[in-house]
Design an enzyme around this catalytic site. Structure first.
Site, PDB file in Angstrom:
ATOM      1  N   GLU A   1       0.843  -1.193   0.000  1.00 51.99           N
ATOM      2  CA  GLU A   1       0.000   0.000   0.000  1.00 51.99           C
ATOM      3  C   GLU A   1       0.880   1.245   0.000  1.00 51.99           C
ATOM      4  OE1 GLU A   1      -2.413   2.583  -0.572  1.00 51.99           O
ATOM      5  OE2 GLU A   1      -3.403   0.635  -0.369  1.00 51.99           O
TER       6      GLU A   1
ATOM      7  N   GLY B   1      -8.084   2.288   1.307  1.00 52.79           N
ATOM      8  CA  GLY B   1      -8.344   2.772  -0.043  1.00 52.79           C
ATOM      9  C   GLY B   1      -9.379   3.878  -0.112  1.00 52.79           C
TER      10      GLY B   1
ATOM     11  N   SER C   1     -25.510  13.202 -12.223  1.00 58.30           N
ATOM     12  CA  SER C   1     -26.638  12.884 -11.332  1.00 58.30           C
ATOM     13  C   SER C   1     -26.732  11.386 -11.058  1.00 58.30           C
ATOM     14  CB  SER C   1     -27.953  13.384 -11.941  1.00 58.30           C
ATOM     15  OG  SER C   1     -28.236  12.741 -13.176  1.00 58.30           O
TER      16      SER C   1
ATOM     17  N   HIS D   1     -43.163 -10.437  11.258  1.00 57.88           N
ATOM     18  CA  HIS D   1     -44.181  -9.390  11.135  1.00 57.88           C
ATOM     19  C   HIS D   1     -44.259  -8.602  12.438  1.00 57.88           C
ATOM     20  CE1 HIS D   1     -47.909  -7.395   9.992  1.00 57.88           C
ATOM     21  NE2 HIS D   1     -48.372  -7.693  11.197  1.00 57.88           N
TER      22      HIS D   1
END
Length: 575
Positions: free
Chosen positions: A118, A124, A268, A545
């Site tokens: 790196e 990153g 956009s 639910h």
């Protein structure tokens, strides 16, 4: 944060799974409903017995029939055993972003001696200048938006005084989150013993590379296999002058050094939409500049139309479509930012805008310079490293470069952090002797606006184009968040889910969601596509639910498939 996604319309490649090539001698039968359960396939490997020790194998993701006690010991201790292949490392990864990190962790898990190079900081783009800090800003914008909505708060019986914010406090939240995640990733690599080599990685030839920085010297190392995972940088079109203050990219915007009264956002797509959500919540007026004829061009048209009605029309946002920003000049000498617009087709001058700031959100470009690709006769295509479906690098003559792979934004297949990680894991599977092809049509994407947008697979136009070429029928099913109890309890009934499928066999071609927590809901659909689960099977899955997941439950149940269940129901398990 995501940029443009490119998906092939060809049929997805079958996903090869490790450890299940031969189940004829299995001592434990593979349940037919495995795709619905949480156990990994290794749990049903023919060589695995179901005692405490074999369960430890499952947790380590090691395949007992291909492993030895010494290999397990090496994995438990850290970075694999010393390479027995005559190389310094079994695997070297150039780039420690999300893709490189995911590959490194899986490699060590598989017993490979691994190093990661790196030149900047671990994490990153995603962790330091993308997905992570942007989500911190969006968390702030979501709360601000809710507190500012007096009608919404009154509907709960709540009274809230005028909401305000501290700009530096918001910026610190984003920076602190990035620092924390970066530290977590670094510590996870160190804990497993992955060698983190600091400097720029350059390929010198087959299985040979160097790393380091000019002032501190360079070192040459060898590796049996090499993965390129160097990521991408913001794409800035010609004619645009970025000063990092008034004309900025997403890298600068995430620092939130100031909140302009009026900002133009060029593009956009995902990046532009998310930043419009942040800036409008913090009080800015936004102008979109879009080269195509409509806003949100990368989304399913029907979802995009609904999202525009909710995310753009009611807010302080206006737009120019079908135009290019041919020239953008930063603010200086008391003059505002100057933006010259030309017609996207005729290139004729259209207008000139004067704004406080401009954000360039036109996508991302691969970061592949300085890799030494010329040393192995590899030519990039628009900056991207050419690869096949197994992420194997292809040279200028169309031949595979042995032991060299490229994942993530650098190959351009799908510019998403989690796609890079999935590609990296797939490569590690291959270098450890297990063929694996990643189905990119099963990888979900999300835009973290308020409400969110998510999708997986094909859009409706893409599916119909594919159907016309291959000769099958396409059907569409839809459900609304207005019919969901949990969404109504949250007073967030705005939204819909859309299913695109084949009625002849129940194959899921695409799912698109706009609504509360859409980014979390999409995974039931993406996992179904990845596992090859058909609608006639998944409609029997049970959802708690009241939850938002019932939006997907109703969506699958509403689909009209012409065939019955494609597989027998598994035998009930006594509990």
């Amino acid at each position: 944060m995501q940029s443009a996604i490119s998906l092939s319309l060809s049929s997805p490649s079958p996903i090869a799974r490790s450890g299940v090539a031969n189940t004829s001698n299995a001592c434990w039968p593979m349940p037919r409903s495995l795709r619905f359960c949480g156990l990994r396939r290794e749990a049903f490997d023919s060589a695995a017995s179901f005692d405490a020790s074999s369960l430890r194998f499952v947790r380590l993701n090691l395949q007992p029939k291909h492993s030895s006690l010494s290999k397990v010991s090496a994995v438990l201790k850290g970075n694999g055993a010393p390479s027995s292949s005559g190389f310094d490392y079994d695997l070297v990864i150039i780039g420690a972003g999300v893709g490189g990190h995911g590959a490194a962790l899986h490699a060590v898990e598989q017993g490979l001696k691994t190093a990661i190079i790196e030149g900047d900081v671990v994490g990153g783009t995603c962790v330091n200048r993308g997905c992570v800090p942007s989500k911190a800003l969006l968390a702030v914008s979501g709360r601000m938006r809710e507190l500012q909505n007096e009608h919404h708060m009154k509907s709960f019986g709540l009274q809230v005084a005028a909401a305000g914010y501290d700009r530096q406090g918001v910026a610190d939240h984003a920076n602190n989150l990035a620092s924390k995640i970066r530290s977590n990733l670094t510590n996870s690599l160190k804990a497993l013993g992955v060698d983190i080599l600091t400097g720029v990685g350059t390929i010198l030839g087959p299985q040979k590379l160097k790393y380091g920085k000019g002032d501190s010297g360079e070192k040459i190392i060898t590796a049996k296999d090499i993965i390129i995972a160097t990521g991408s940088v913001p794409l800035v079109p010609k004619g645009i002058e970025v000063d990092g203050k008034t004309v900025i990219t997403s890298d600068h915007a995430l620092k939130l050094e100031f909140v302009p009264d009026w900002i133009a956002i060029v593009g956009s797509g995902y990046i532009g939409l998310e930043f419009s959500d942040v800036y409008t919540a913090l009080g800015s007026e936004v102008t979109f500049i879009e080269a195509l004829d409509q806003l949100m061009p990368g989304f399913d048209p029907e979802i995009g139309k609904l999202a525009q009605r909710v995310l753009i029309n009611p807010r302080k946002i206006d737009s120019y479509t079908g135009v290019f920003a041919s020239k953008i000049t930063p603010a200086k000498d008391g003059k505002p930012v100057q933006i010259e617009l030309v017609d996207a087709k005729t290139k004729e001058p259209k207008d000139t805008l004067e704004v406080d700031a401009a954000l360039i959100a036109t996508g991302r470009a691969p970061f592949t310079k300085g890799l030494g690709l010329e040393n192995i006769n590899v030519q990039t295509q628009r900056g991207f490293v050419p690869v096949d479906e197994r992420m194997r690098v292809i040279d200028a003559n169309g031949k595979l470069v042995p032991h060299l792979y490229c994942i993530g934004d650098a190959n351009g297949k799908m510019m998403l952090a989690h796609a890079a990680s999935a590609q990296g894991i797939s490569v590690v599977e291959q270098v450890t002797g297990k063929d694996h092809v990643l189905n990119h049509l099963s990888i979900p994407a999300a835009c973290f606006t308020h409400p969110e947008i998510s999708m997986v697979g094909l859009t409706e136009p893409q599916a119909r184009e594919k159907a016309q070429k291959e000769g099958f029928e396409v059907s569409v099913a839809k459900t609304s968040f207005k019919a969901n109890t949990k969404a109504l309890a949250e007073n967030e009934g705005e939204g819909m889910a859309k299913l695109i499928y084949r009625p002849d066999n129940g194959e899921i071609l695409g799912v698109h969601i706009f609504g509360l927590h859409a980014a979390d809901l999409i995974h039931e659909a993406s996992n179904a596509i990845a596992m090859g689960t058909r609608i006639q099977d998944i409609k029997f899955a049970v959802h708690a639910h009241p939850t938002l997941s019932e939006v997907l439950d109703e969506l699958f149940k509403s689909a009209k498939v012409k065939v019955s269940s494609s597989s027998a129901v598994a035998e009930p398990v006594p509990v």
